[in-house]
Design a protein around this motif. Structure first.
Motif, PDB file in Angstrom:
ATOM      1  N   VAL A   1      88.584  -2.916  43.557  1.00 30.66           N
ATOM      2  CA  VAL A   1      87.249  -2.935  44.166  1.00 30.66           C
ATOM      3  C   VAL A   1      86.716  -1.518  44.347  1.00 30.66           C
ATOM      4  N   LEU A   2      87.556  -0.612  44.848  1.00 28.23           N
ATOM      5  CA  LEU A   2      87.136   0.774  45.029  1.00 28.23           C
ATOM      6  C   LEU A   2      86.759   1.408  43.690  1.00 28.23           C
ATOM      7  N   HIS A   3      87.555   1.144  42.665  1.00 30.00           N
ATOM      8  CA  HIS A   3      87.286   1.699  41.333  1.00 30.00           C
ATOM      9  C   HIS A   3      85.942   1.199  40.805  1.00 30.00           C
ATOM     10  N   ALA A   4      85.653  -0.086  41.032  1.00 32.83           N
ATOM     11  CA  ALA A   4      84.402  -0.665  40.540  1.00 32.83           C
ATOM     12  C   ALA A   4      83.191  -0.163  41.330  1.00 32.83           C
ATOM     13  N   LEU A   5      83.320  -0.076  42.654  1.00 31.32           N
ATOM     14  CA  LEU A   5      82.188   0.323  43.499  1.00 31.32           C
ATOM     15  C   LEU A   5      81.842   1.794  43.356  1.00 31.32           C
ATOM     16  N   THR A   6      82.840   2.627  43.075  1.00 36.66           N
ATOM     17  CA  THR A   6      82.601   4.074  42.984  1.00 36.66           C
ATOM     18  C   THR A   6      82.585   4.577  41.542  1.00 36.66           C
TER      19      THR A   6
END
Length: 360
Positions: free
Chosen positions: A51-56
Motif C-alpha cells: 500500500v505504501l509503495h502504491a500510494l507514494t
C-alpha cells in the motif's frame, strides 16, 4: 495574559486536531487491514509495504519484502478498489446527511429518509430492467444516468410538494420526503413485478441492499470526482450551514437568502447521492448516524463538524465492509444490512440518552 476562556479554546483546538489526526491514522491502519483479509490472507506487514509503495509511487514501501508476487495483484487490482469505494461512499453519505440535517433543521434528515435515495434507486431499477443500449458502456452509463435523474427528479418533487400552501418548513420537507420516497419504492416494485427479466431482477436486488462487490478501478474515477468535489464545496460552506441552524429570521438580518442555498444544496446532494446509488445501491443509516456521533464530539460548528464527519464516515464504511466480508465465513453480506444493524442501535441509544440537543 490569556484568559480562562482563551485557555479553554486553545485546549479544545488541540483536542480537535488530535482527534482528526487520530481518525486519519485509524483510517490508514484500517485500509491496510482491509486489504489483508479475504479468501487469501496476506500478512499485515506485507500489505503495508504494498500500500505504501502504491500510494507514494515507490518512494516508501519495498516490494522486495513481499513473499508472493500474487499478493501485489490481489491487493492492487481486487481489494484496493473496494477500499477506495468504501472510503468514497462513507464520505459521500456522511456529507449528504450533515448537509441535509442543516438544510431542513431536522436531526432525522438524510438522503435516505428524504426520499432521494429511493428516487435514485427507482431510476437505476428502470435503467436495468428497461435497458439503455446493448453495449456494456452504454448500459453502465444508462444505470448511472437513471440513478442521477431519479435523485434529481425526487429532489425537485420534494421541494415542490413542501412548498405547496406556503413556505417550505423543515417538517414539511421531511414529510414530503417520506411520501415521495414511499411512492418511488412503490413504482420500483411495480417495474420489478412486470419485468420479464430474471437476471435484471437479480441485479436490482443489489440496489435494495447495497454492495461494494462491483468495485473496480474503471468505475472509480466518476464517483471520486463527484464525491470529492461535493466534499470540497461543503467544506467551505460552514458559515451558511451554521446560519441554517439559526433559522430564516436570523439569516435575513445577516443578508443571506437561505431559500436559494437550500435549493442549490439539495441539487448537489442529489447529484452525489445519485452517483453513489448508481455504483453501490441503497445504503442506509450512515448519513443519519455518523453526523450525530461527530456532532456529539466536535459540536455544531460546521467548520469543525464537516471534516470530522467525512473522516468518521470513511472509517465507519471501511469497517462495515470488513464485517460484511468476515462476519460469516465464505459469505459476503450486503453492506446495507451491516450499516442498518450497527446504525439502528446507535440511533436508539442517542434517543434514549437524551443528552443530545440538535443545533445547540
Amino acid at each position: 495574559m490569556l484568559s480562562k476562556d482563551d485557555l479553554d479554546n486553545l485546549g479544545t483546538g488541540k483536542r480537535y486536531y488530535l482527534f482528526i489526526f487520530l481518525l486519519i491514522g485509524l483510517i490508514l491502519l484500517s485500509v491496510v487491514y482491509s486489504v489483508s483479509i479475504g479468501q487469501v490472507s496476506i500478512p499485515f506487514a506485507q500489505s503495508k509495504e504494498i500500500v505504501l509503495h502504491a500510494l507514494t509511487n515507490g518512494t516508501l514501501g519495498s516490494l522486495e519484502k513481499v513473499q508472493n508476487d500474487s499478493f501485489i495483484n490481489i491487493i492492487l487490482q481486487v481489494r484496493m478498489p473496494r477500499v477506495i469505494y468504501a472510503l468514497l461512499i462513507g464520505i459521500g453519505l456522511s456529507l449528504c446527511g450533515t448537509v441535509m440535517q442543516a438544510v431542513v433543521q431536522n436531526p432525522l434528515a438524510d438522503p435516505y429518509i428524504l426520499g432521494i435515495s429511493s428516487g435514485a434507486s427507482l431510476g437505476a431499477t428502470f435503467a436495468i430492467l428497461v435497458g439503455f443500449g446493448s453495449g456494456a458502456y452504454l448500459v453502465q452509463m444508462g444505470v448511472a444516468f437513471g440513478a442521477f435523474a431519479g435523485a434529481m427528479l425526487t429532489s425537485i418533487a420534494v421541494l415542490l410538494l413542501s412548498s405547496i400552501g406556503g413556505k417550505a418548513t423543515s417538517v414539511k420537507l421531511v414529510l414530503s420526503g417520506v411520501v415521495i420516497g414511499a411512492l418511488c419504492g412503490s413504482f420500483s416494485s411495480l417495474v420489478i413485478y412486470f419485468a420479464n427479466n430474471a437476471e435484471g431482477i437479480k441485479t436490482v436486488t443489489f440496489w435494495s441492499m447495497g454492495s461494494l462487490a462491483s468495485s473496480s478501478w474503471d468505475r472509480t474515477p466518476i464517483m471520486a470526482v463527484v464525491v470529492l468535489l461535493g466534499a470540497a464545496l461543503f467544506l467551505f460552506q460552514h458559515r451558511i450551514l451554521n446560519t441554517m441552524l439559526l433559522g430564516d429570521e436570523s439569516a435575513v438580518t445577516l443578508g443571506i437568502n437561505l431559500s436559494a442555498y437550500r435549493k442549490f444544496y439539495m441539487m448537489v446532494v442529489a447529484l452525489v447521492t445519485g452517483t453513489m446509488v448508481a455504483y453501490s445501491g441503497m445504503i442506509g443509516f450512515v448519513g443519519l448516524v455518523v453526523p450525530h456521533i461527530t456532532r456529539g464530539i466536535f459540536g455544531t460548528d460546521h467548520k469543525r463538524l464537516m471534516p470530522g464527519t467525512l473522516l468518521l464516515g470513511a472509517l465507519f464504511m471501511i469497517w462495515a465492509d470488513i464485517l460484511s466480508r468476515t462476519i460469516i465465513h465464505n459469505v459476503e453480506l450486503p453492506i446495507g444490512i451491516i450499516t442498518s444493524v450497527i446504525g439502528s442501535p446507535l440511533f436508539i441509544y442517542m434517543i434514549v440518552k437524551r443528552g443530545y440537543n440538535f443545533g445547540g
